[in-house]
Scaffold this motif. Structure first.
Motif, PDB file in Angstrom:
ATOM      1  N   LYS A  13       2.929   3.872   2.005  1.00  0.00           N
ATOM      2  CA  LYS A  13       2.213   2.595   1.296  1.00  0.00           C
ATOM      3  C   LYS A  13       1.105   3.346   0.517  1.00  0.00           C
ATOM      4  CE  LYS A  13      -0.447  -1.189   2.602  1.00  0.00           C
ATOM      5  NZ  LYS A  13      -0.687  -1.730   1.163  1.00  0.00           N
ATOM      6  N   ARG A  15      -2.322   3.622  -1.344  1.00  0.00           N
ATOM      7  CA  ARG A  15      -3.316   2.809  -1.476  1.00  0.00           C
ATOM      8  C   ARG A  15      -4.169   2.813  -2.499  1.00  0.00           C
ATOM      9  NH1 ARG A  15      -5.679   6.170   3.186  1.00  0.00           N
ATOM     10  NH2 ARG A  15      -7.425   4.882   3.627  1.00  0.00           N
ATOM     11  N   ASP A 343     -12.256   1.947  -3.786  1.00  0.00           N
ATOM     12  CA  ASP A 343     -10.972   2.686  -3.633  1.00  0.00           C
ATOM     13  C   ASP A 343     -11.346   4.215  -4.041  1.00  0.00           C
ATOM     14  OD1 ASP A 343      -9.420   0.449  -3.665  1.00  0.00           O
ATOM     15  OD2 ASP A 343      -9.315   0.195  -6.080  1.00  0.00           O
TER      16      ASP A 343
END
Ligand SMILES: *Cc1c(COP(=O)(O)O)cnc(C)c1O
Length: 361
Positions: A13, A15, A343
């Motif tokens: 996944k 990110r 982030d």
């Protein structure tokens, strides 16, 4: 069919994607603007949205005219073809896009001969250029074109200074050569320096900006120059299959980006500095915060066990954070519209964890 050049198989996944500013997806508002666009047959000059876009970009870049193209690569290919006959030489930095990332297009499409110049962080000097250009001779390739990439991409988003550009252009004029500005990220330089786009771009014979990088549109770039050059650029656009039809749908995304995504480039630059600060002192990487001028952070990973490719692979596979390989043992992180400060913090923590796991705390 599988892409046998893809660096890794399926990622876990993902990110945070810092591999490039090309990964942005058009926002809902941009998609609405695209869906509402007035359109016509662009190839016949009848698409009102494309016409509006090219007029606006010509004004922005201080040029007479402009043409909408599917990509920045096609802007560069056409510029080489406009300024060089087969066998002519164009002078650019060794790390510049036509030398590293266009599948040899300047040679294959225009038959031109690239002459690479060296220099720290994507910038060569007027003196180097002058010394590299041969005196009039029947033997040497005819020196036809000087090339500036603003910002210099692969080496870390460095901005050429106005003085560096002026000195290089003075040499090109004195030696009777044309000049081209690869402005894929020109608006990042504008944000970083406060100097208007036209002041950077208007003194080049041709210049262009990309909409699919930091501006966050899905497709498109606009090449600008004199009326005569842009007439000829249209012939090349047609020849290369770059003439489109109802491309106002794409131009509307670009216009939306000019209205909404230019001022926010400062955020990308702040996020890049935040990232660089967070990476300082991480074992296995060397980062210079002062070198971060725009939205690109380059870290030297020459000392990382297994080298920069091992770092990029481990960061993606173990932490879902994607970076890319730079030149000369470096890795490259690029901030953009789809990445915020939180982030960036996720990415910093991931790199710190990876470093501790690989090299010890
Ligand atoms: C991305 C890029 C290009 C090519 O633009 P595309 O729209 O991806 O074809 C050219 N020059 C530089 C400096 C770039 O970063």
């Amino acid at each position: 069919m599988a892409n046998r050049y893809a660096p890794t198989g399926a990622l876990p996944k993902l990110r945070v994607d810092l591999c490039s500013d090309t990964v942005t997806r058009p926002s809902a508002a941009m998609r609405q603007a695209m869906a509402r666009a007035d359109v016509g047959d662009e190839q016949k000059g009848e698409d009102p949205t494309v016409n509006r876009l090219v007029e606006r970009v010509a004004d922005l870049l201080g040029q007479e005219a402009a043409v909408f193209l599917p990509s920045g690569t096609m802007c560069n290919q056409i510029a080489v073809a406009l300024h060089c006959r087969p066998g002519d030489a164009f002078y650019c930095h060794r790390s510049a896009h036509p030398l590293t990332s266009e599948a040899g297009g300047g040679s294959a499409v225009a038959g031109a001969h690239p002459h690479p110049l060296d220099g720290p962080r994507g910038v060569f000097t007027a003196e180097q250029l002058d010394a590299a250009i041969p005196s009039a001779s029947r033997y040497a390739p005819r020196p036809a074109l000087v090339w500036v990439e603003q910002t210099a991409n692969l080496v870390g988003g460095r901005c050429w200074s106005p003085e560096e550009v002026a000195a290089v252009l003075a040499v090109s004029h004195r030696r009777g050569m044309a000049s081209h500005l690869d402005g894929a990220r020109l608006l990042n330089a504008v944000a970083a320096t406060g100097r208007p786009a036209g002041a950077w771009a208007g003194s080049f014979d041709t210049s262009w900006i990309d909409f699919s990088k930091g501006l966050g549109a899905p497709v498109g770039a606009v090449l600008a120059g004199s009326n005569d050059l842009i007439d000829e650029a249209w012939r090349w656009k047609q020849r290369l299959g770059g003439s489109m039809r109802q491309s106002g749908i794409l131009a509307a995304g670009a216009l939306y980006a000019l209205d909404h995504h230019v001022a926010r480039l400062d955020d990308d630059h702040a996020n890049a500095r935040r990232l660089a600060h967070g990476l300082v002192g991480v074992a296995g990487l060397v980062v210079h915060v002062a070198a971060v001028e725009t939205n690109i952070v380059v870290a030297d990973a020459g000392e990382w066990p297994g080298g920069p490719a091992a770092f990029v692979a481990a960061l993606a596979v173990q932490h879902g954070v994607r970076a890319s390989l730079g030149v000369a043992g470096s890795v490259r992180f690029v901030t953009h519209l789809d990445v915020d400060a939180a982030d960036v913090d996720v990415a910093v923590n991931a790199v710190r964890q990876l470093s501790a796991a690989t090299l010890g705390p």
